[in-house]
Write a protein that holds these residues in place. Structure first.
Motif, PDB file in Angstrom:
ATOM      1  N   LEU A  10       0.813  -1.212   0.000  1.00  8.15           N
ATOM      2  CA  LEU A  10       0.000   0.000   0.000  1.00  8.15           C
ATOM      3  C   LEU A  10       0.850   1.267   0.000  1.00  8.15           C
ATOM      4  CD1 LEU A  10      -2.816  -1.035   2.504  1.00  8.15           C
ATOM      5  CD2 LEU A  10      -2.831  -1.134   0.006  1.00  8.15           C
ATOM      6  N   THR A  11       2.142   1.105  -0.251  1.00 13.50           N
ATOM      7  CA  THR A  11       3.024   2.275  -0.309  1.00 13.50           C
ATOM      8  C   THR A  11       3.233   2.738  -1.740  1.00 13.50           C
ATOM      9  OG1 THR A  11       5.017   0.898  -0.410  1.00 13.50           O
ATOM     10  CG2 THR A  11       4.238   1.548   1.778  1.00 13.50           C
ATOM     11  N   ILE A  12       2.756   1.953  -2.673  1.00 12.17           N
ATOM     12  CA  ILE A  12       2.965   2.266  -4.092  1.00 12.17           C
ATOM     13  C   ILE A  12       2.064   3.414  -4.514  1.00 12.17           C
ATOM     14  CG2 ILE A  12       1.279   0.672  -5.045  1.00 12.17           C
ATOM     15  CD1 ILE A  12       3.987   0.035  -6.874  1.00 12.17           C
ATOM     16  N   VAL A  24      -7.384   7.489 -14.118  1.00 11.49           N
ATOM     17  CA  VAL A  24      -7.427   6.178 -13.459  1.00 11.49           C
ATOM     18  C   VAL A  24      -6.346   6.108 -12.389  1.00 11.49           C
ATOM     19  CG1 VAL A  24      -7.126   3.696 -13.790  1.00 11.49           C
ATOM     20  CG2 VAL A  24      -8.413   5.030 -15.471  1.00 11.49           C
ATOM     21  N   SER A  25      -5.164   6.594 -12.702  1.00 10.24           N
ATOM     22  CA  SER A  25      -4.062   6.581 -11.735  1.00 10.24           C
ATOM     23  C   SER A  25      -4.391   7.445 -10.525  1.00 10.24           C
ATOM     24  CB  SER A  25      -2.774   7.080 -12.383  1.00 10.24           C
ATOM     25  OG  SER A  25      -2.361   6.211 -13.405  1.00 10.24           O
ATOM     26  N   ASP A  26      -4.951   8.621 -10.768  1.00  2.19           N
ATOM     27  CA  ASP A  26      -5.318   9.514  -9.665  1.00  2.19           C
ATOM     28  C   ASP A  26      -6.369   8.859  -8.772  1.00  2.19           C
ATOM     29  OD1 ASP A  26      -5.205  12.032  -8.265  1.00  2.19           O
ATOM     30  OD2 ASP A  26      -7.176  12.465  -9.138  1.00  2.19           O
ATOM     31  N   THR A  27      -7.353   8.244  -9.389  1.00  5.34           N
ATOM     32  CA  THR A  27      -8.402   7.557  -8.630  1.00  5.34           C
ATOM     33  C   THR A  27      -7.817   6.393  -7.833  1.00  5.34           C
ATOM     34  OG1 THR A  27     -10.034   8.164 -10.300  1.00  5.34           O
ATOM     35  CG2 THR A  27     -10.614   6.353  -8.826  1.00  5.34           C
ATOM     36  N   LEU A  28      -6.922   5.667  -8.455  1.00  5.55           N
ATOM     37  CA  LEU A  28      -6.275   4.546  -7.782  1.00  5.55           C
ATOM     38  C   LEU A  28      -5.448   5.036  -6.587  1.00  5.55           C
ATOM     39  CD1 LEU A  28      -5.993   1.513  -7.903  1.00  5.55           C
ATOM     40  CD2 LEU A  28      -4.078   1.794  -9.469  1.00  5.55           C
ATOM     41  N   ASN A  29      -4.754   6.154  -6.751  1.00  3.41           N
ATOM     42  CA  ASN A  29      -3.971   6.709  -5.639  1.00  3.41           C
ATOM     43  C   ASN A  29      -4.870   7.095  -4.467  1.00  3.41           C
ATOM     44  OD1 ASN A  29      -1.490   6.388  -6.871  1.00  3.41           O
ATOM     45  ND2 ASN A  29      -1.509   8.419  -7.792  1.00  3.41           N
ATOM     46  N   ARG A  30      -6.020   7.697  -4.766  1.00  5.40           N
ATOM     47  CA  ARG A  30      -6.949   8.058  -3.688  1.00  5.40           C
ATOM     48  C   ARG A  30      -7.509   6.812  -3.015  1.00  5.40           C
ATOM     49  NH1 ARG A  30     -11.215  11.347  -6.128  1.00  5.40           N
ATOM     50  NH2 ARG A  30     -10.311  10.851  -8.123  1.00  5.40           N
ATOM     51  N   LEU A  31      -7.757   5.783  -3.810  1.00  7.50           N
ATOM     52  CA  LEU A  31      -8.231   4.519  -3.253  1.00  7.50           C
ATOM     53  C   LEU A  31      -7.184   3.916  -2.316  1.00  7.50           C
ATOM     54  CD1 LEU A  31     -10.313   2.189  -3.191  1.00  7.50           C
ATOM     55  CD2 LEU A  31      -9.113   1.231  -5.157  1.00  7.50           C
ATOM     56  N   ILE A  32      -5.935   3.965  -2.718  1.00 12.40           N
ATOM     57  CA  ILE A  32      -4.845   3.440  -1.882  1.00 12.40           C
ATOM     58  C   ILE A  32      -4.761   4.221  -0.579  1.00 12.40           C
ATOM     59  CG2 ILE A  32      -2.333   3.183  -1.705  1.00 12.40           C
ATOM     60  CD1 ILE A  32      -2.353   2.647  -4.763  1.00 12.40           C
TER      61      ILE A  32
END
Length: 88
Positions: A10-12, A24-32
């Protein structure tokens, strides 16, 4: 990156670009980030539960010891009452 997430990392952080995949990347980062917050909350809560369980165990042991002392006291009183009855 998705493989690392699947493995529990979860550090990625996904690279956000101007292309369509950037959203998609931004959304994924917020999800993480959200998932990290949830996991942290669960860990903190588990530690508190563990601490409380230890305290409850101590209270249970103390209560059992006091109950044993009361049992001995009741037996002593019963013995004294028998002696009083015998003497009267």
């Amino acid at each position: 990156m998705v493989s690392a997430l699947e493995d529990g990392d979860l550090t990625i952080e996904a690279e956000v670009t101007e292309r369509a995949t950037g959203l998609v990347s931004d959304t994924l980062n917020r999800l993480i980030e959200s998932l990290n917050a949830v996991v942290t909350s669960v860990v903190v809560t588990a530690e508190k539960v563990n601490e409380s369980a230890g305290q409850l165990e101590g209270i249970a042991v103390e209560t059992a010891e006091q109950a044993q002392e009361q049992t001995v006291s009741v037996q002593e009183v019963q013995s004294l009452m028998k002696a009083v009855n015998t003497l009267t």
